[in-house]
Design a protein around this motif. Structure first.
Motif, PDB file in Angstrom:
ATOM      1  N   PRO A  17     -79.306  -7.999 -69.072  1.00  0.00           N
ATOM      2  CA  PRO A  17     -78.350  -7.394 -68.130  1.00  0.00           C
ATOM      3  C   PRO A  17     -78.160  -5.902 -68.423  1.00  0.00           C
ATOM      4  O   PRO A  17     -78.500  -5.399 -69.506  1.00  0.00           O
ATOM      5  N   ASP A  18     -77.600  -5.195 -67.453  1.00  0.00           N
ATOM      6  CA  ASP A  18     -77.390  -3.756 -67.581  1.00  0.00           C
ATOM      7  C   ASP A  18     -76.643  -3.390 -68.864  1.00  0.00           C
ATOM      8  O   ASP A  18     -76.982  -2.411 -69.527  1.00  0.00           O
ATOM      9  N   GLN A  19     -75.640  -4.161 -69.225  1.00  0.00           N
ATOM     10  CA  GLN A  19     -74.872  -3.868 -70.436  1.00  0.00           C
ATOM     11  C   GLN A  19     -75.752  -3.977 -71.676  1.00  0.00           C
ATOM     12  O   GLN A  19     -75.646  -3.161 -72.593  1.00  0.00           O
ATOM     13  N   GLY A  20     -76.632  -4.949 -71.702  1.00  0.00           N
ATOM     14  CA  GLY A  20     -77.552  -5.108 -72.827  1.00  0.00           C
ATOM     15  C   GLY A  20     -78.522  -3.935 -72.924  1.00  0.00           C
ATOM     16  O   GLY A  20     -78.794  -3.429 -74.017  1.00  0.00           O
ATOM     17  N   ILE A  21     -79.035  -3.493 -71.779  1.00  0.00           N
ATOM     18  CA  ILE A  21     -79.926  -2.322 -71.754  1.00  0.00           C
ATOM     19  C   ILE A  21     -79.171  -1.090 -72.243  1.00  0.00           C
ATOM     20  O   ILE A  21     -79.703  -0.287 -73.019  1.00  0.00           O
ATOM     21  N   LYS A  22     -77.932  -0.956 -71.822  1.00  0.00           N
ATOM     22  CA  LYS A  22     -77.116   0.180 -72.259  1.00  0.00           C
ATOM     23  C   LYS A  22     -76.938   0.171 -73.775  1.00  0.00           C
ATOM     24  O   LYS A  22     -77.090   1.200 -74.445  1.00  0.00           O
ATOM     25  N   GLU A  23     -76.646  -0.997 -74.346  1.00  0.00           N
ATOM     26  CA  GLU A  23     -76.441  -1.106 -75.791  1.00  0.00           C
ATOM     27  C   GLU A  23     -77.724  -0.805 -76.564  1.00  0.00           C
ATOM     28  O   GLU A  23     -77.689  -0.102 -77.585  1.00  0.00           O
ATOM     29  N   ILE A  24     -78.856  -1.316 -76.087  1.00  0.00           N
ATOM     30  CA  ILE A  24     -80.137  -1.037 -76.732  1.00  0.00           C
ATOM     31  C   ILE A  24     -80.429   0.461 -76.681  1.00  0.00           C
ATOM     32  O   ILE A  24     -80.847   1.068 -77.675  1.00  0.00           O
ATOM     33  N   SER A  25     -80.196   1.057 -75.525  1.00  0.00           N
ATOM     34  CA  SER A  25     -80.440   2.487 -75.350  1.00  0.00           C
ATOM     35  C   SER A  25     -79.536   3.323 -76.243  1.00  0.00           C
ATOM     36  O   SER A  25     -79.984   4.308 -76.848  1.00  0.00           O
ATOM     37  N   GLN A  26     -78.279   2.941 -76.338  1.00  0.00           N
ATOM     38  CA  GLN A  26     -77.346   3.668 -77.197  1.00  0.00           C
ATOM     39  C   GLN A  26     -77.765   3.587 -78.661  1.00  0.00           C
ATOM     40  O   GLN A  26     -77.700   4.580 -79.392  1.00  0.00           O
ATOM     41  N   LYS A  27     -78.212   2.417 -79.099  1.00  0.00           N
ATOM     42  CA  LYS A  27     -78.665   2.250 -80.480  1.00  0.00           C
ATOM     43  C   LYS A  27     -79.883   3.132 -80.746  1.00  0.00           C
ATOM     44  O   LYS A  27     -79.962   3.829 -81.765  1.00  0.00           O
ATOM     45  N   SER A  28     -80.819   3.128 -79.815  1.00  0.00           N
ATOM     46  CA  SER A  28     -82.016   3.947 -79.966  1.00  0.00           C
ATOM     47  C   SER A  28     -81.643   5.425 -80.064  1.00  0.00           C
ATOM     48  O   SER A  28     -82.132   6.138 -80.951  1.00  0.00           O
ATOM     49  N   CYS A  29     -80.789   5.887 -79.169  1.00  0.00           N
ATOM     50  CA  CYS A  29     -80.375   7.299 -79.178  1.00  0.00           C
ATOM     51  C   CYS A  29     -79.635   7.657 -80.460  1.00  0.00           C
ATOM     52  O   CYS A  29     -79.812   8.758 -80.998  1.00  0.00           O
ATOM     53  N   SER A  30     -78.827   6.756 -80.962  1.00  0.00           N
ATOM     54  CA  SER A  30     -78.099   6.993 -82.206  1.00  0.00           C
ATOM     55  C   SER A  30     -79.062   7.189 -83.373  1.00  0.00           C
ATOM     56  O   SER A  30     -78.920   8.121 -84.178  1.00  0.00           O
ATOM     57  N   VAL A  31     -80.063   6.318 -83.466  1.00  0.00           N
ATOM     58  CA  VAL A  31     -81.057   6.431 -84.529  1.00  0.00           C
ATOM     59  C   VAL A  31     -81.855   7.730 -84.362  1.00  0.00           C
ATOM     60  O   VAL A  31     -82.107   8.444 -85.335  1.00  0.00           O
ATOM     61  N   LEU A  32     -82.231   8.048 -83.134  1.00  0.00           N
ATOM     62  CA  LEU A  32     -82.975   9.288 -82.885  1.00  0.00           C
ATOM     63  C   LEU A  32     -82.171  10.509 -83.321  1.00  0.00           C
ATOM     64  O   LEU A  32     -82.716  11.439 -83.922  1.00  0.00           O
ATOM     65  N   ASN A  33     -80.878  10.515 -83.019  1.00  0.00           N
ATOM     66  CA  ASN A  33     -80.029  11.637 -83.417  1.00  0.00           C
ATOM     67  C   ASN A  33     -79.997  11.793 -84.930  1.00  0.00           C
ATOM     68  O   ASN A  33     -79.999  12.913 -85.450  1.00  0.00           O
ATOM     69  N   GLU A  34     -79.976  10.682 -85.647  1.00  0.00           N
ATOM     70  CA  GLU A  34     -79.970  10.727 -87.112  1.00  0.00           C
ATOM     71  C   GLU A  34     -81.318  11.192 -87.669  1.00  0.00           C
ATOM     72  O   GLU A  34     -81.361  11.855 -88.703  1.00  0.00           O
ATOM     73  N   MET A  35     -82.400  10.859 -86.982  1.00  0.00           N
ATOM     74  CA  MET A  35     -83.734  11.204 -87.470  1.00  0.00           C
ATOM     75  C   MET A  35     -84.090  12.665 -87.206  1.00  0.00           C
ATOM     76  O   MET A  35     -84.992  13.206 -87.845  1.00  0.00           O
ATOM     77  N   GLY A  36     -83.448  13.282 -86.246  1.00  0.00           N
ATOM     78  CA  GLY A  36     -83.720  14.685 -85.957  1.00  0.00           C
ATOM     79  C   GLY A  36     -84.614  14.894 -84.748  1.00  0.00           C
ATOM     80  O   GLY A  36     -85.112  13.942 -84.150  1.00  0.00           O
TER      81      GLY A  36
END
Length: 90
Positions: A17-36
């Motif tokens: 569902p859209d909420q699940g896609i949003k959560e996956i996307s947020q997690k990915s972006c969070s990790v990317l922000n930490e990695m640089g």
């Protein structure tokens, strides 16, 4: 910088569902922000049981580290050498 296609096997991916896609996307972006800024998520394509993601990164190891930190599968990582489309036929 190299561009990569990541194949992620996720049974039922097309039914997330859209909420699940949003959560996956947020997690990915969070990790990317930490990695640089060396690693960037370009886009993803969701099919029935897989997600195909395009990333820009200096090497495959950085892609694997992103998957590890995010808890995402990265079943196959392939460097993209070129993109073709109907204009390539001209």
């Amino acid at each position: 910088m190299p561009k990569y296609m990541i194949e992620r096997e996720l049974p039922g991916a097309g039914n997330i569902p859209d909420q699940g896609i949003k959560e996956i996307s947020q997690k990915s972006c969070s990790v990317l922000n930490e990695m640089g800024p060396q690693i960037q998520w370009v886009n993803s394509f969701v099919t029935d049981d897989k997600i195909y993601c395009v990333y820009i990164a200096p090497n495959k190891e950085m892609i694997q580290e992103h998957a590890k930190q995010g808890g995402f599968p990265a079943d196959h990582i392939a460097e993209i050498h070129r993109m073709i489309d109907p204009v390539s036929a001209e």
